[in-house]
Design an enzyme around this catalytic site. Structure first.
Site, PDB file in Angstrom:
ATOM      1  N   ARG A 109       4.205  -7.309  -1.065  1.00 45.69           N
ATOM      2  CA  ARG A 109       4.856  -8.545  -1.518  1.00 45.69           C
ATOM      3  C   ARG A 109       4.491  -8.781  -2.973  1.00 45.69           C
ATOM      4  O   ARG A 109       3.328  -8.661  -3.339  1.00 45.69           O
ATOM      5  CB  ARG A 109       4.295  -9.732  -0.735  1.00 45.69           C
ATOM      6  CG  ARG A 109       4.958 -10.030   0.506  1.00 45.69           C
ATOM      7  CD  ARG A 109       4.720 -11.374   1.105  1.00 45.69           C
ATOM      8  NE  ARG A 109       3.680 -12.272   0.653  1.00 45.69           N
ATOM      9  CZ  ARG A 109       3.598 -13.534   1.030  1.00 45.69           C
ATOM     10  NH1 ARG A 109       4.521 -14.040   1.828  1.00 45.69           N
ATOM     11  NH2 ARG A 109       2.628 -14.295   0.628  1.00 45.69           N
ATOM     12  N   THR A 113       6.646 -13.852  -6.539  1.00 44.05           N
ATOM     13  CA  THR A 113       7.915 -14.233  -5.890  1.00 44.05           C
ATOM     14  C   THR A 113       7.878 -14.089  -4.368  1.00 44.05           C
ATOM     15  O   THR A 113       8.766 -14.569  -3.680  1.00 44.05           O
ATOM     16  CB  THR A 113       9.054 -13.327  -6.394  1.00 44.05           C
ATOM     17  OG1 THR A 113       8.738 -11.971  -5.984  1.00 44.05           O
ATOM     18  CG2 THR A 113       9.176 -13.374  -7.910  1.00 44.05           C
ATOM     19  N   ASP A 207      -5.447 -14.175   3.023  1.00 42.95           N
ATOM     20  CA  ASP A 207      -4.867 -12.839   2.863  1.00 42.95           C
ATOM     21  C   ASP A 207      -5.573 -11.877   3.811  1.00 42.95           C
ATOM     22  O   ASP A 207      -6.744 -11.529   3.614  1.00 42.95           O
ATOM     23  CB  ASP A 207      -5.031 -12.385   1.397  1.00 42.95           C
ATOM     24  CG  ASP A 207      -4.292 -11.087   1.126  1.00 42.95           C
ATOM     25  OD1 ASP A 207      -4.496 -10.107   1.875  1.00 42.95           O
ATOM     26  OD2 ASP A 207      -3.500 -11.048   0.169  1.00 42.95           O
ATOM     27  N   ASP A 210      -7.016  -8.574   2.261  1.00 44.79           N
ATOM     28  CA  ASP A 210      -8.226  -8.807   1.462  1.00 44.79           C
ATOM     29  C   ASP A 210      -9.421  -9.068   2.380  1.00 44.79           C
ATOM     30  O   ASP A 210     -10.505  -8.529   2.173  1.00 44.79           O
ATOM     31  CB  ASP A 210      -8.051 -10.025   0.543  1.00 44.79           C
ATOM     32  CG  ASP A 210      -7.183  -9.714  -0.662  1.00 44.79           C
ATOM     33  OD1 ASP A 210      -6.765  -8.548  -0.815  1.00 44.79           O
ATOM     34  OD2 ASP A 210      -6.900 -10.651  -1.435  1.00 44.79           O
TER      35      ASP A 210
HETATM   36  C1  PRP Z   1       1.144  -9.104   3.674  1.00 44.19           C
HETATM   37  C2  PRP Z   1       1.220  -8.853   5.167  1.00 44.19           C
HETATM   38  C3  PRP Z   1       2.669  -8.558   5.388  1.00 44.19           C
HETATM   39  C4  PRP Z   1       3.335  -9.464   4.381  1.00 44.19           C
HETATM   40  C5  PRP Z   1       3.850 -10.680   5.081  1.00 44.19           C
HETATM   41  O1  PRP Z   1       1.090  -7.926   2.975  1.00 44.19           O
HETATM   42  O2  PRP Z   1       0.375  -7.839   5.623  1.00 44.19           O
HETATM   43  O3  PRP Z   1       3.010  -7.208   5.163  1.00 44.19           O
HETATM   44  O4  PRP Z   1       2.337  -9.836   3.430  1.00 44.19           O
HETATM   45  O5  PRP Z   1       4.577 -11.471   4.230  1.00 44.19           O
HETATM   46  P1  PRP Z   1       6.158 -11.655   4.326  1.00 44.19           P
HETATM   47  O6  PRP Z   1       6.467 -11.882   5.758  1.00 44.19           O
HETATM   48  O7  PRP Z   1       6.427 -12.868   3.472  1.00 44.19           O
HETATM   49  O8  PRP Z   1       6.807 -10.431   3.773  1.00 44.19           O
HETATM   50  P2  PRP Z   1       0.917  -7.813   1.391  1.00 44.19           P
HETATM   51  O9  PRP Z   1       2.222  -7.433   0.772  1.00 44.19           O
HETATM   52  O10 PRP Z   1       0.252  -9.035   0.850  1.00 44.19           O
HETATM   53  O11 PRP Z   1       0.000  -6.560   1.211  1.00 44.19           O
HETATM   54  P3  PRP Z   1      -1.397  -6.125   1.850  1.00 44.19           P
HETATM   55  O12 PRP Z   1      -1.055  -5.571   3.194  1.00 44.19           O
HETATM   56  O13 PRP Z   1      -1.860  -5.082   0.898  1.00 44.19           O
HETATM   57  O14 PRP Z   1      -2.302  -7.309   1.905  1.00 44.19           O
HETATM   58  N1  URA Z   2       0.105 -12.199   3.831  1.00 40.75           N
HETATM   59  C1  URA Z   2      -1.130 -12.584   4.213  1.00 40.75           C
HETATM   60  O1  URA Z   2      -2.060 -11.774   4.280  1.00 40.75           O
HETATM   61  N2  URA Z   2      -1.308 -13.874   4.529  1.00 40.75           N
HETATM   62  C2  URA Z   2      -0.318 -14.790   4.485  1.00 40.75           C
HETATM   63  O2  URA Z   2      -0.561 -15.966   4.802  1.00 40.75           O
HETATM   64  C3  URA Z   2       0.957 -14.365   4.067  1.00 40.75           C
HETATM   65  C4  URA Z   2       1.146 -13.057   3.752  1.00 40.75           C
END
Ligand code: PRP
Ligand code: URA
Length: 216
Positions: A109, A113, A207, A210
């Site tokens: 993501r 945005t 997150d 993280d």
């Molecule tokens: C997070 C999560 C999902 C996404 C959800 O990943 O693991 O993949 O956000 O958000 P959405 O429903 O609005 O698309 P992120 O892209 O933050 O990456 P990460 O897995 O590296 O933390």
């Molecule tokens: N990704 C995360 O890890 N947490 C949230 O709340 C939304 C997207």
């Protein structure tokens, strides 16, 4: 969400699940405890996911020499994790399905945005003949999940053979995914109140990636 779409399954609100979720939501929970308790919920999600796979009749002979008319799983499965956070769910799947094949889809993501960007997909070559357990702990806007599902469909997976395993969902994400895809199944541990202005799930847990991989 008072009424769930027909293709959404929420784990029962038992004392155990509520307590596990409270631990991982707590910002005071250190990474080791976050991992341990997330893994326990993930295991419950995988077990519930496996409950939704079809079976066929299977008769076996027990050590007493008697026949037992049971069932066996009907088809082959594989896992597909949405990187990075979805990789945290791979071990839970392996604990239930030894030597399961696992594909990866890297979607991130945009931090400003919240729009998902697809970087990479590497899937088992015969994925179209398998049931797919799609793994991502967080369903916020639904953008990442929708992109991942589109990748699976374009690789020949039938929508009804997709089970999306998810730890925490926002109603916005549930609606976005189910209004586009009515034949797959979403299995989630909890549906939260909504999203904040940065598109994070509230009350949420922050997150997930993280906290699982890099939190102090
Ligand atoms: C997070 C999560 C999902 C996404 C959800 O990943 O693991 O993949 O956000 O958000 P959405 O429903 O609005 O698309 P992120 O892209 O933050 O990456 P990460 O897995 O590296 O933390
Ligand atoms: N990704 C995360 O890890 N947490 C949230 O709340 C939304 C997207």
């Amino acid at each position: 969400m008072s009424t769930l779409p027909a293709n959404v399954v929420r784990l029962p609100h038992t004392n155990q699940i509520d307590a596990l979720l409270t631990i991982i939501r707590d910002k005071a929970t250190a990474r080791g405890d976050f991992i341990f308790h997330s893994d326990r919920i993930i295991r419950l999600l995988v077990e519930e996911g496996l409950n939704h796979l079809p079976v066929v009749d299977k008769t076996i002979i027990t050590p007493t020499g008697n026949e037992f008319k049971g069932v066996g799983f009907k088809g082959k499965i594989c896992g597909v994790s949405i990187m990075r956070a979805g990789e945290a769910m791979e071990q839970g799947l392996r604990e239930c399905c030894r030597s399961v094949r696992i594909g990866k889809i890297l979607i991130q993501r945009d931090e400003e945005t919240a729009q998902p960007k697809l970087y990479y997909a590497k899937l088992p070559p015969d994925i179209e003949s398998r049931y797919v357990l799609l793994l991502d702990p967080m369903l916020a806007t639904g953008g990442s999940a929708i992109k991942a599902i589109e990748v699976l469909l374009s690789n020949g997976v039938a929508e009804e053979k997709i089970l999306f395993l998810n730890l925490l969902a926002a109603p916005e994400g549930i609606i976005a995914v189910t209004s586009k895809f009515s034949k797959l199944k979403i299995i989630t541990a909890f549906i939260d109140e909504g999203l904040d202005n940065k598109k994070y799930i509230v009350p949420g847990l922050g997150d997930f990636g993280d906290r699982y991989f890099t939190w102090p």
